[in-house]
Design an enzyme around this catalytic site. Structure first.
Site, short mmCIF file in Angstrom:
data_model
loop_
_atom_site.label_atom_id
_atom_site.label_comp_id
_atom_site.label_asym_id
_atom_site.label_seq_id
_atom_site.Cartn_x
_atom_site.Cartn_y
_atom_site.Cartn_z
N HIS A 284 -2.47 0.67 1.72
CA HIS A 284 -1.11 0.37 3.44
C HIS A 284 -1.81 -0.39 4.37
O HIS A 284 -3.13 -0.58 4.76
CB HIS A 284 -1.33 1.67 4.05
CG HIS A 284 -0.81 3.15 3.10
ND1 HIS A 284 -0.86 4.64 3.00
CD2 HIS A 284 -0.27 2.15 2.03
CE1 HIS A 284 0.06 4.42 2.07
NE2 HIS A 284 0.61 3.74 1.53
N GLU B 26 5.28 0.21 -3.73
CA GLU B 26 4.27 0.89 -5.01
C GLU B 26 4.41 -0.03 -5.83
O GLU B 26 3.25 0.13 -6.40
CB GLU B 26 5.38 1.64 -5.93
CG GLU B 26 5.81 3.58 -4.96
CD GLU B 26 4.58 3.53 -4.07
OE1 GLU B 26 3.84 4.31 -4.65
OE2 GLU B 26 5.19 4.04 -3.38
ZN LIG Z 1 1.40 3.62 -0.06
#
Ligand SMILES: [Zn+2]
Ligand SMILES: [Zn+2]
Length: 185
Positions: free
Chosen positions: A147, A138
């Site tokens: 990602h 995070e």
């Molecule tokens: Zn993520």
């Protein structure tokens, strides 16, 4: 240059000692240790969505503005830790979520404590490793990473706890390159 504030909400405060070291270590990848602080709000009364028995992460982001006595300073990243199961629109559950604009993270310990089939409490070492990875992940978002397609990279998206366990507690080379110049170690 950021500082990082962990805020444990409600019953999550009882889990602080268990994971404090790991939380500190993951945040210390991004900022100096003296810029990392811990706070607890034991009486935080988080709104549970009774139809699914989960908290809505988006509501937590806003709820904090209205009810928390702990404010967010400029240049501060706030990481809220809850121990309820958590979801966000369009997802059955999430381990954590970052609001990159507000520089706020909410992490749920609920599923990180559990085994693959939802049974109570995996071993503490595994649990702590998961906490470390999810905070790294995070914070990676807050520092601008998306990602990663490398399933070993901590920035890969985990849709199950198996995938959390599979990934390494580390950024891949590509993600590290994108971070370089942004982190202060
Ligand atoms: Zn993520
Ligand atoms: Zn990566």
């Amino acid at each position: 240059l950021y500082s990082i504030k962990f805020v444990f909400l409600g019953h999550a405060v009882y889990g602080l000692d268990e994971i404090k070291e790991d939380a500190l270590a993951s945040a210390a990848f991004f900022v100096n240790e003296d810029k990392i602080k811990f706070y607890t709000v034991p009486d935080a009364n988080l709104p549970i969505d009774s139809s699914r028995n989960q908290v809505n992460a988006e509501i937590i982001f806003d709820y904090i503005d209205r009810f928390s006595t702990i404010s967010q300073e400029p240049n501060e990243i706030v990481i809220y830790i809850v121990d309820q199961d958590m979801y966000i629109r369009g997802m059955n559950f999430i381990f954590g979520v970052a609001n990159t604009k507000k520089k706020r993270i909410v992490l749920s310990l609920y599923r990180l404590k559990r085994g693959y089939y939802g049974e109570n409490m995996v071993d503490v070492q595994k649990y702590r490793e998961r906490v470390f990875k999810e905070i790294m992940h995070e914070l990676g978002h807050v520092y601008g990473l998306g990602h990663c397609k490398d399933k070993n990279c901590v920035m890969s998206f985990s849709k199950s706890i198996l995938e959390v366990d599979h990934k390494l507690p580390m950024f891949c080379r590509d993600c590290l390159d994108k971070l370089s110049g942004q982190i202060e170690i």
